[in-house]
Design an enzyme around this catalytic site. Structure first.
Site, PDB file in Angstrom:
ATOM      1  N   ASP A   8       0.995  -1.319  -0.148  1.00  0.00           N
ATOM      2  CA  ASP A   8       0.056   0.161  -0.032  1.00  0.00           C
ATOM      3  C   ASP A   8       1.038   1.331  -0.041  1.00  0.00           C
ATOM      4  OD1 ASP A   8      -2.225   1.623   0.018  1.00  0.00           O
ATOM      5  OD2 ASP A   8      -2.655   1.334   2.121  1.00  0.00           O
ATOM      6  N   ARG A  12       0.258   7.748  -2.632  1.00  0.00           N
ATOM      7  CA  ARG A  12       0.882   8.829  -1.587  1.00  0.00           C
ATOM      8  C   ARG A  12       2.346   8.922  -1.788  1.00  0.00           C
ATOM      9  NH1 ARG A  12      -1.497   5.882   3.295  1.00  0.00           N
ATOM     10  NH2 ARG A  12      -1.883   4.561   1.748  1.00  0.00           N
ATOM     11  N   TRP A  13       3.177   8.007  -2.127  1.00  0.00           N
ATOM     12  CA  TRP A  13       4.550   8.320  -2.246  1.00  0.00           C
ATOM     13  C   TRP A  13       4.870   8.902  -3.409  1.00  0.00           C
ATOM     14  CZ3 TRP A  13       7.710   7.389  -6.588  1.00  0.00           C
ATOM     15  CH2 TRP A  13       9.123   7.335  -6.394  1.00  0.00           C
ATOM     16  N   ARG A  21       0.278   9.491  -9.904  1.00  0.00           N
ATOM     17  CA  ARG A  21       0.128   8.222  -9.134  1.00  0.00           C
ATOM     18  C   ARG A  21       0.796   7.036  -9.920  1.00  0.00           C
ATOM     19  NH1 ARG A  21      -3.635   7.456  -5.397  1.00  0.00           N
ATOM     20  NH2 ARG A  21      -3.918   5.501  -6.094  1.00  0.00           N
ATOM     21  N   HIS A  25       3.209   3.296  -8.912  1.00  0.00           N
ATOM     22  CA  HIS A  25       3.022   1.964  -9.058  1.00  0.00           C
ATOM     23  C   HIS A  25       4.105   1.320  -9.924  1.00  0.00           C
ATOM     24  CE1 HIS A  25      -1.040   2.254  -7.715  1.00  0.00           C
ATOM     25  NE2 HIS A  25      -1.547   2.991  -8.559  1.00  0.00           N
ATOM     26  N   SER A  53      -7.219  -5.564  -6.570  1.00  0.00           N
ATOM     27  CA  SER A  53      -8.251  -6.121  -5.628  1.00  0.00           C
ATOM     28  C   SER A  53      -9.628  -6.110  -6.361  1.00  0.00           C
ATOM     29  CB  SER A  53      -8.459  -5.457  -4.025  1.00  0.00           C
ATOM     30  OG  SER A  53      -9.103  -4.139  -4.337  1.00  0.00           O
ATOM     31  N   ASN A  56     -10.642  -2.643  -6.619  1.00  0.00           N
ATOM     32  CA  ASN A  56      -9.721  -1.583  -7.382  1.00  0.00           C
ATOM     33  C   ASN A  56     -10.426  -1.111  -8.695  1.00  0.00           C
ATOM     34  OD1 ASN A  56      -6.495  -2.912  -6.100  1.00  0.00           O
ATOM     35  ND2 ASN A  56      -7.778  -1.370  -5.435  1.00  0.00           N
TER      36      ASN A  56
HETATM   37  C1  FPP Z   1      -1.745   0.390  -3.330  1.00  0.00           C
HETATM   38  O1  FPP Z   1      -1.517   1.517  -3.358  1.00  0.00           O
HETATM   39  C2  FPP Z   1      -1.240  -0.285  -4.532  1.00  0.00           C
HETATM   40  C3  FPP Z   1      -1.918  -0.897  -5.258  1.00  0.00           C
HETATM   41  C4  FPP Z   1      -3.400  -0.827  -5.366  1.00  0.00           C
HETATM   42  C5  FPP Z   1      -1.407  -1.634  -6.531  1.00  0.00           C
HETATM   43  C6  FPP Z   1      -0.106  -2.679  -6.305  1.00  0.00           C
HETATM   44  C7  FPP Z   1       0.469  -2.618  -7.452  1.00  0.00           C
HETATM   45  C8  FPP Z   1       1.804  -2.717  -7.686  1.00  0.00           C
HETATM   46  C9  FPP Z   1       2.851  -2.450  -6.379  1.00  0.00           C
HETATM   47  C10 FPP Z   1       2.486  -3.260  -8.783  1.00  0.00           C
HETATM   48  C11 FPP Z   1       2.077  -4.360  -9.243  1.00  0.00           C
HETATM   49  C12 FPP Z   1       2.854  -4.900 -10.211  1.00  0.00           C
HETATM   50  C13 FPP Z   1       3.184  -6.468 -10.403  1.00  0.00           C
HETATM   51  C14 FPP Z   1       4.145  -6.811 -11.284  1.00  0.00           C
HETATM   52  C15 FPP Z   1       2.600  -7.583  -9.551  1.00  0.00           C
HETATM   53  P1  FPP Z   1      -2.420   2.702  -3.671  1.00  0.00           P
HETATM   54  O2  FPP Z   1      -2.318   3.136  -4.901  1.00  0.00           O
HETATM   55  O3  FPP Z   1      -3.547   2.503  -2.963  1.00  0.00           O
HETATM   56  O4  FPP Z   1      -1.589   3.933  -2.690  1.00  0.00           O
HETATM   57  P2  FPP Z   1      -2.332   5.054  -2.006  1.00  0.00           P
HETATM   58  O5  FPP Z   1      -3.176   4.532  -0.788  1.00  0.00           O
HETATM   59  O6  FPP Z   1      -1.261   5.868  -1.598  1.00  0.00           O
HETATM   60  O7  FPP Z   1      -3.331   5.999  -2.919  1.00  0.00           O
END
Ligand code: FPP
Length: 222
Positions: A8, A12-13, A21, A25, A53, A56
């Site tokens: 997660d 925000r990063w 955003r 990713h 998910s 998502n």
């Molecule tokens: C949560 O951060 C992250 C996700 C919903 C996506 C996770 C996916 C990856 C790290 C890349 C997947 C790639 C492979 C190769 C499996 P967020 O976007 O919810 O962050 P936030 O809460 O700060 O908005």
């Protein structure tokens, strides 16, 4: 040892750095490669990562399609290396609704690496813990099984041979399970890391493993 991670904080990063955003990713996907290597080095046998998910889909299509592309590109770019290094790629989730190319890469990546056994990298994609249980129940019904028990339900999950996670990690400081592996985490130890996923480092993983060894797991006993 099975570690499951809710990756997660990508958004925000990126925001904190004034980046789009999706750049978060992209960095998050690079971290997937690192964490797989570190886990294999540290003797972790199963690593499950929550990539997308069932909830998502509510994000803007631009971001959703970016994530699917990232998955496809990651697999195409990394499969040779993973194959060489003993990584068995497995994907859990619902294939329905996913773009055709994603499903093709899903099957291809699993097939390419199916005889590897150093570490299982299990990617949860279009995954929901409730959907997984519902899918299991429906398969049990379709097999005309009259009465279910824990062993029967477990054997109908997406990856029935994988032992339950010993450890669940969530980055970014949020303290929620968000529909991740609901059946499997009944007795898992939970760890929350106050860093965004792209900033997760090998020391974080080492510290978690060390703390885990110090926790005494009782499984409901004394
Ligand atoms: C949560 O951060 C992250 C996700 C919903 C996506 C996770 C996916 C990856 C790290 C890349 C997947 C790639 C492979 C190769 C499996 P967020 O976007 O919810 O962050 P936030 O809460 O700060 O908005």
């Amino acid at each position: 040892m099975h570690i499951a991670i809710i990756m997660d904080g990508n958004g925000r990063w990126a925001k904190e750095k004034g980046l789009p955003r999706v750049e978060g990713h992209r960095r998050g996907a690079l971290k997937v490669e690192d964490v797989t290597e570190w886990s294999a080095d540290l003797g972790v046998r199963y690593l499950t990562l929550y990539a997308f998910s069932t909830e998502n889909w509510r994000r803007p299509w631009e971001e959703v399609s970016f994530l699917f592309n990232l998955f496809v590109e990651f697999m195409k770019m990394k499969i040779r290396k993973m194959k060489r290094e003993g990584v068995r790629v497995r994907i859990i989730g619902r294939k329905e609704k996913l773009p055709k190319e994603v499903v093709e890469v899903w099957d291809w990546a699993e097939n390419e690496t199916k005889s590897n056994n150093k570490i299982d990298l299990i990617i949860a994609l279009n995954y929901g813990g409730r959907s997984e249980i519902i899918d299991a129940v429906n398969r049990i019904i379709s097999e005309n099984i009259e009465k279910a028990d824990e062993d029967i339900l477990r054997s109908h999950l997406y990856a029935p041979d994988v032992p339950d996670p010993d450890i669940v990690v969530r980055t970014s400081g949020e303290m929620r399970i968000s529909n991740f592996l609901l059946w499997q985490i009944a007795y898992s130890e939970l760890f929350f890391v106050d860093k965004y996923w792209p900033d997760f480092e090998k020391e974080d993983l080492e510290r978690i493993l060390e703390e885990f060894r110090g926790r005494h797991r009782r499984f409901g006993g004394l």
